[in-house]
Write an enzyme that holds these catalytic residues in place. Structure first.
Site, short mmCIF file in Angstrom:
data_model
loop_
_atom_site.label_atom_id
_atom_site.label_comp_id
_atom_site.label_asym_id
_atom_site.label_seq_id
_atom_site.Cartn_x
_atom_site.Cartn_y
_atom_site.Cartn_z
N ASP A 58 5.70 2.15 7.41
CA ASP A 58 4.32 1.74 7.07
C ASP A 58 3.67 2.74 6.11
OD1 ASP A 58 1.25 1.15 9.00
OD2 ASP A 58 1.87 0.55 6.98
N GLU A 108 -5.33 1.95 2.06
CA GLU A 108 -5.23 0.76 2.93
C GLU A 108 -5.54 1.17 4.36
OE1 GLU A 108 -3.21 -2.10 5.72
OE2 GLU A 108 -2.96 0.07 5.50
N GLU A 109 -5.06 2.37 4.73
CA GLU A 109 -5.26 2.83 6.10
C GLU A 109 -6.71 3.23 6.37
OE1 GLU A 109 -1.07 2.41 7.20
OE2 GLU A 109 -3.05 2.25 8.14
N ASP A 167 3.91 -5.30 3.56
CA ASP A 167 3.45 -4.15 4.32
C ASP A 167 4.33 -4.05 5.57
OD1 ASP A 167 0.15 -3.18 5.65
OD2 ASP A 167 2.10 -2.17 5.63
N HIS A 187 0.82 -1.20 0.00
CA HIS A 187 0.00 0.00 0.00
C HIS A 187 0.86 1.26 0.00
CE1 HIS A 187 0.03 1.37 4.30
NE2 HIS A 187 0.19 0.10 4.59
N HIS A 236 2.27 4.07 13.18
CA HIS A 236 1.18 5.05 13.07
C HIS A 236 1.41 6.30 13.90
CE1 HIS A 236 -2.13 2.26 11.21
NE2 HIS A 236 -1.01 2.29 10.52
ZN LIG Z 1 0.54 -0.70 6.49
#
Ligand SMILES: [Zn+2]
Length: 509
Positions: A292, A325-326, A354, A280, A453
């Site tokens: 990420d 994706e998130e 990922d 992603h 994140h």
């Molecule tokens: Zn991810």
């Protein structure tokens, strides 16, 4: 060589190497050809040496620069995403691809202002957003003042069946414990029982993960407000008894928005046996998302660039860079669900990457054998993909471990469609054990990616050994399956479809 190992136990390298050499040497000597053909074993694929960690790092640095100059992230609907997509498209074009943009619309859940939760009786009490409770994504909006209605609160199966709501008074706020079924199932049963809102409190236990006010989702829009709460708050509400009166509000909406995936086909090889390789491209709004998933994006991009140099792959390879994706695996799901049955049948397998640069990393291979408790049941052929990655790491003398197909990344839609899937992962919000420190170094008791994140997920917080080791596995798998997917889906393809002999334990075309 590879017999099934208990969960999490590392494989010992030496046995594999001894047997391989005996078989491999013979075969490789006979053929002695340039970049093709390739077999299942590391020392016969070329792509791993072409796909260098330095080149991948270059892409990741560029994604960081793009985020730095576009609001600090590459999230859905931002210039950061668009410029990153342009970067990928430009790189692919330079390597000879004709990348396609696959645009889609989706319902996006938005929260316009902070939610509120308070107890009006038996005594007044305000609860703190984020520390005590959160809104589940796809929660309905509304302001509710109503009695509390605990639903089988001592069990993790709380709210998992309609029977749980016998005696539930219509209009009350359903109070349930997290556990054995999805939040969507709990919320749906609450709606059916006439609840005005729902609260799901954490299951309880020793770890923060089991007790904190977690971020959950009900996956699809529901009509009532749905909150998550910490175990402490949930149990206090239950203990408040029949007099419990709650006031809560959620200010959310569903907006129809659009985004896009980038897809690039190798342009050579059989289209009816396409190997899809995806990562992603979007980040969370909190930061640049360089692990990420700048790391997976960069590795897949570099694999595509170098793959263009290989001769005559038998199978078409499709490199995919997913959007949103998130936002809930939206881009990959829209792609798979948009395929006709025939187009799905033309997909041999899916490889997902990922996060491959986690600071406190591990070498994790998705659980294609379906041995781990939390895994989605894997379609047939997924075990063969897992074995290929495990063999690759064994050949490098590196320990690897299986990781759950938890449903938290873009393989989910492919697996739902029955497509064999696999991939690699360097670890996210899980915690490293003492034993894993022996295998991978790093720090026990710490998350694999402490910056998951957060704004700290940037170019300065990447483990480059992880990138190097996992990207080798990525390149090896891409090349191996470009030449044959036999162990995964039983399809043997070759120029002119000539029959190929199986030699010893090496499956060759
Ligand atoms: Zn991810």
């Amino acid at each position: 060589m590879s017999s099934a190992h208990p969960e999490g136990t590392p494989r010992r390298a030496h046995t594999a190497r001894r047997r391989l050499l005996a078989g491999g040497t013979t075969v490789v000597a006979v053929l002695g050809l340039g970049l093709t053909p390739a077999s299942a074993h590391a020392d016969t694929t070329q792509l791993p040496s072409l796909v260098t960690a330095d080149n991948i790092r270059g892409h990741m640095e560029n994604l960081q620069t793009i985020a730095d100059y576009n609001g600090g992230n590459r999230a859905h609907g931002t210039p950061g995403y668009d410029v990153a997509a342009n970067y990928v498209v430009d790189q692919l074009k330079r390597a000879g691809y004709e990348p396609q943009t696959h645009t889609y619309e989706f319902d996006r859940w938005l929260e316009n202002s902070d939610p509120a939760l308070a107890q009006a009786a038996p005594e007044q009490r305000e609860f703190a957003h984020e520390d005590d409770f959160r809104t589940m994504t796809y929660s309905g909006a509304g302001e509710v003042t109503a009695p509390g209605g605990p639903v089988n609160p001592d069990s993790g199966a709380s709210g998992c069946s309609a029977d749980d709501f016998s005696g539930f008074s219509e209009g009350a706020v359903a109070i349930m414990r997290r556990g054995t079924c999805s939040f969507e199932e709990k919320a749906t049963h609450a709606v059916e029982a006439g609840a005005s809102a729902a609260i799901v409190f954490n299951q309880g236990g020793d770890t923060e993960e089991e007790t904190e006010a977690f971020q959950g989702t009900v996956s699809n829009p529901v009509d009532i407000p749905v909150l998550s709460a910490s175990t402490a708050v949930g149990e206090d509400l239950v203990d408040a008894g029949e007099e419990l009166e709650l006031q809560l509000s959620v200010d959310s909406e569903i907006a129809t928005e659009s985004s896009y995936n980038i897809l690039a086909d190798s342009g050579s090889g059989k289209e009816d046996n396409t190997v899809v390789v995806g990562a992603h491209l979007d980040s969370v709004p909190e930061g640049a998302g360089i692990n990420d998933n700048g790391s997976g994006t960069a590795a897949v991009l570099e694999a595509a660039k170098q793959f263009a140099k290989l001769d005559d792959p038998n199978n078409q390879v499709r490199f995919a860079f997913w959007g949103t994706e998130e936002e809930g695996l939206v881009g990959s799901t829209q792609y798979v669900e948009g395929l006709s049955e025939e187009e799905r049948d033309d997909i041999a397998l899916y490889l997902n990457f990922d996060m491959i640069g986690s600071p406190n990393y591990g070498r994790f291979v998705y659980d294609g054998r379906g041995e781990l408790e939390g895994s989605i049941p894997p379609p047939s052929g997924s075990a063969a993909i897992q074995q290929l990655f495990e063999e690759y790491f064994e050949d490098q003398g590196l320990v690897s471990e299986p990781t759950e197909f938890s449903g938290r990344s873009d393989y989910a839609a492919f697996m739902d469609a029955g497509i064999a899937s696999g991939g690699l992962f360097s670890g996210g919000d899980g915690t490293k054990s003492e034993e894993q420190v022996e295998y991978y170094g790093g720090t026990a008791g710490e998350p694999f990616d402490p910056n998951y994140h957060t704004p700290e997920d940037d170019i300065d917080n990447i483990n480059w050994s992880s990138v190097e080791e996992l990207s080798g596995g990525i390149a090896h798998a891409v090349e191996t399956y470009a030449y044959s997917t036999l162990p995964v889906n039983g399809v043997l393809r070759g120029s002119g479809d000539a029959a190929f002999d199986r030699q010893a334990d090496l499956w060759l075309r």
